[in-house]
Motif scaffolding. Structure first.
Motif, PDB file in Angstrom:
ATOM      1  N   TYR A 258      73.082  27.595  55.938  1.00 12.74           N
ATOM      2  CA  TYR A 258      72.294  27.980  54.770  1.00 12.74           C
ATOM      3  C   TYR A 258      72.907  27.463  53.471  1.00 12.74           C
ATOM      4  O   TYR A 258      72.198  27.206  52.497  1.00 12.74           O
ATOM      5  N   VAL A 259      74.219  27.288  53.440  1.00 10.79           N
ATOM      6  CA  VAL A 259      74.832  26.650  52.268  1.00 10.79           C
ATOM      7  C   VAL A 259      74.382  25.192  52.182  1.00 10.79           C
ATOM      8  O   VAL A 259      74.059  24.695  51.093  1.00 10.79           O
ATOM      9  N   LEU A 260      74.326  24.501  53.332  1.00  5.41           N
ATOM     10  CA  LEU A 260      73.838  23.119  53.351  1.00  5.41           C
ATOM     11  C   LEU A 260      72.371  23.061  52.929  1.00  5.41           C
ATOM     12  O   LEU A 260      71.963  22.172  52.164  1.00  5.41           O
ATOM     13  N   SER A 395      57.505  21.327  55.499  1.00  5.61           N
ATOM     14  CA  SER A 395      58.733  22.084  55.240  1.00  5.61           C
ATOM     15  C   SER A 395      59.906  21.695  56.138  1.00  5.61           C
ATOM     16  O   SER A 395      61.056  21.708  55.667  1.00  5.61           O
ATOM     17  N   PRO A 396      59.711  21.332  57.426  1.00  4.56           N
ATOM     18  CA  PRO A 396      60.884  20.938  58.231  1.00  4.56           C
ATOM     19  C   PRO A 396      61.633  19.731  57.684  1.00  4.56           C
ATOM     20  O   PRO A 396      62.830  19.572  57.961  1.00  4.56           O
ATOM     21  N   ALA A 397      60.947  18.877  56.924  1.00  4.78           N
ATOM     22  CA  ALA A 397      61.609  17.689  56.385  1.00  4.78           C
ATOM     23  C   ALA A 397      62.646  18.048  55.332  1.00  4.78           C
ATOM     24  O   ALA A 397      63.533  17.243  55.035  1.00  4.78           O
ATOM     25  N   VAL A 398      62.545  19.251  54.747  1.00  2.00           N
ATOM     26  CA  VAL A 398      63.474  19.669  53.702  1.00  2.00           C
ATOM     27  C   VAL A 398      64.764  20.221  54.297  1.00  2.00           C
ATOM     28  O   VAL A 398      65.827  20.143  53.678  1.00  2.00           O
ATOM     29  N   VAL A 399      64.693  20.754  55.504  1.00  2.00           N
ATOM     30  CA  VAL A 399      65.838  21.419  56.123  1.00  2.00           C
ATOM     31  C   VAL A 399      66.712  20.394  56.837  1.00  2.00           C
ATOM     32  O   VAL A 399      66.213  19.606  57.652  1.00  2.00           O
ATOM     33  N   PRO A 400      68.021  20.367  56.558  1.00  3.20           N
ATOM     34  CA  PRO A 400      68.917  19.443  57.266  1.00  3.20           C
ATOM     35  C   PRO A 400      68.822  19.627  58.777  1.00  3.20           C
ATOM     36  O   PRO A 400      68.717  20.753  59.268  1.00  3.20           O
ATOM     37  N   LYS A 401      68.896  18.519  59.502  1.00  3.35           N
ATOM     38  CA  LYS A 401      68.721  18.581  60.951  1.00  3.35           C
ATOM     39  C   LYS A 401      69.797  19.399  61.640  1.00  3.35           C
ATOM     40  O   LYS A 401      69.538  20.072  62.641  1.00  3.35           O
ATOM     41  N   VAL A 402      71.020  19.328  61.126  1.00  2.00           N
ATOM     42  CA  VAL A 402      72.094  20.114  61.726  1.00  2.00           C
ATOM     43  C   VAL A 402      71.789  21.604  61.613  1.00  2.00           C
ATOM     44  O   VAL A 402      72.005  22.373  62.559  1.00  2.00           O
TER      45      VAL A 402
END
Length: 564
Positions: A258-260, A395-402
């Motif tokens: 969540y920090v990432l 929205s998934p494109a905004v979240v880092p894959k890790v």
């Protein structure tokens, strides 16, 4: 009543995407958030509601060092990519002949067709102590460079991997530039540099910012490249999350995710603000588009250097695959094909390849189908709440894959799908769906909906009208989106590495593990086969696009009149 039916159809078309995003993506991210409040350090059981894990992260000096290193790597990668990418896009835009311009674009985008592990391995062969770079330096009588397993090697590889994401938006901005403004400035006595700094750069700054946003977001969330080329010495948030998971410090990994994500969100807001400021000075559109002025020798030389930079890792990998020795050195002391034969005896390689193909094919079919449905809903029906549907889809494109990978790890365990094909496919569909939707939506916006309406007026059902009137117009986009979906899914590492059971491997994860353990050219042989397969696949898709007639427009000389 017709309006109600139209809205109902729009919602029904968007429903499969909404179900996938809410059930898989949102469910995983909520599970991850809840998990971040479990007790840390562990010992008293999983007790929800505690902030001990967050306190441990936010008050730990090590974690802030990792956050600082992550931001530093992201900023340096973004700046260098912009410095390299802008003149590359500018030079490509000045190539007068469309055929050569598209050849240059293909070369710049070629790395995206090869595995990220293959590209990273290529840079290890170039930057290693016995690699190509040190061979060149020693041949010139200079001291060898010691940059492998340092931040420098990570940034060089990230610039190489992410360069296309800078070149494409800048070229789009340059393509919309009214060249009459540059000519007017020249007529008023402005020199080449003044015209560039006062006219061209301000009017294309939105493209630079868009590219920088993509590059920064992708670089701070990159896992495989910092892990392999950093050698454990370049700790960023993505590698820190993976280490926490391996050390069974899962609540701490959840907080780091969540920090990432917060870093990515802050960057999104900051770049959005810059985009709005830059947009105030940008022109609204093309009013007098002229033919490219032609690339001078300086621009040709620059393009040649960039293309050598882009192709070097893949060429080195191909040469290394025929080395006669079991360690990476340049130049190879002899030639041999034994590493290709060695592939046949590698345990788990066949199973990993088969699993990757199964996941990629299933992901491509599902994502292309539901992505097309939601695109039709957004463009042709535009139901109330369209903005919310679009934001949910992307929205998934905004979240880092890790972060999504570890979230999927937690969530799939809870719903009983971890270790199965269904869970992997569901996660991959979430990852590739935004790309499919963007490509197909763009094609539908440019498609003539009058043909569809005429077919319905003649008695065709909506489905038949779409198949006969609209589908032929967007077929090239569907093929391109399916190719993107397959390539992204087949090459996925950062998310997939969290979602595999101990007895499972996909091909990219198998390659990642092999590169960590061994240094022989077996990986080079496999990478060469994958690069060749990717080029064949790209050629097949290009042939299909050519048959569709889309290249007739793309490759026409701008000085030629359009066909009647």
């Amino acid at each position: 009543m017709s309006t109600v039916r139209r809205h109902r159809a729009g919602y029904l078309l968007a429903a499969p995407t909404a179900v996938v995003i809410l059930a898989v993506f949102a469910g995983a991210m909520v599970a991850l958030l809840e998990y971040s409040f479990h007790e840390y350090p562990p010992g008293g059981g999983d007790i929800g509601g505690t902030v001990a894990t967050w306190r441990s992260f936010l008050t730990g000096g090590h974690h802030w060092d990792v956050v600082g290193r992550t931001v530093e790597v992201g900023l340096l990668t973004t700046v260098i990519t912009a410095v390299v990418g802008y003149p590359t896009a500018f030079a490509l835009s000045r190539v007068a002949r469309p055929v050569w311009r598209h050849v240059g674009l293909f070369v710049v985008f070629a790395p995206l067709l090869s595995s990220v592990i293959s590209r990273t391995y290529g840079w290890e062969l170039i930057l290693g102590d016995s690699g190509l770079l040190n061979w060149v330096l020693e041949s010139a009588g200079l001291s060898p460079a010691r940059i492998m397993y340092e931040q420098t090697s990570v940034i060089i590889a990230l610039v190489h991997i992410l360069l296309p994401f800078m070149v494409f938006p800048v070229m789009s901005a340059l393509g919309q530039l009214d060249s009459a403004l540059d000519e007017a400035a020249g007529d008023l006595g402005a020199g080449a540099w003044r015209r560039f700094s006062k006219v061209t750069l301000p009017l294309t700054l939105t493209g630079v910012i868009a590219g920088s946003e993509l590059v920064f977001a992708l670089s701070i969330s990159s896992f495989a490249t910092p892990s392999l080329l950093g050698g454990g010495r370049v700790q960023v948030l993505a590698t820190d999350i993976y280490n926490d998971v391996e050390n069974v410090e899962w609540p701490l990994a959840a907080v780091a995710c969540y920090v990432l994500l917060a870093l990515a969100a802050v960057a999104l807001v900051a770049f959005g603000r810059l985009q709005r400021l830059a947009g105030r000075t940008a022109q609204g559109g093309v009013t007098a588009q002229a033919s490219p002025a032609g690339a001078g020798r300086g621009w040709v030389a620059w393009l040649a250097c960039v293309e050598v930079f882009v192709l070097a890792p893949m060429v080195i990998v191909a040469v290394e695959s025929f080395s006669s020795v079991s360690y990476g050195t340049w130049p190879p002391p002899g030639l041999s094909t034994r590493w290709y034969a060695n592939l046949l005896s590698q345990p788990g390689l066949g199973e990993a390849t088969l699993l990757s193909l199964e996941v990629a094919v299933a992901t491509t079919v599902i994502a292309t189908f539901i992505g097309t449905l939601v695109s039709v809903s957004l463009v042709r029906h535009a139901p109330p709440g369209r903005t919310l549907i679009e934001a949910l889809t992307l929205s998934p494109a905004v979240v880092p894959k890790v972060a999504f990978g570890f979230a999927g790890f937690v969530y799939l365990h809870r719903v009983g799908l971890f270790g199965g094909l269904a869970g992997l496919v569901a996660a991959h569909v979430v990852i590739v769906l935004p790309f499919v939707t963007v490509v197909v939506t763009s094609a539908l916006v440019n498609a003539d909906d009058a043909l569809d309406a005429a077919a319905r007026d003649l008695g065709a059902t909506p489905a038949r009208a779409f198949r006969l009137a609209t589908l032929p117009q967007i077929r090239p986009a569907l093929l391109a989106s399916a190719l993107f979906a397959f390539v992204i899914s087949f090459d996925e590492v950062d998310t997939t590495i969290f979602l595999l059971a101990p007895d499972q491997n996909t091909l990219p994860v198998w390659m990642y593990t092999y590169m960590q353990k061994y240094q022989d050219p077996t990986l080079a042989a496999l990478s060469t086969i994958l690069i060749a397969a990717a080029l064949i696949l790209a050629g097949a898709v290009a042939a299909l696009l050519a048959r569709s007639g889309v290249f007739t427009t793309l490759l026409r000389d701008p000085k030629e009149a359009p066909p009647a």
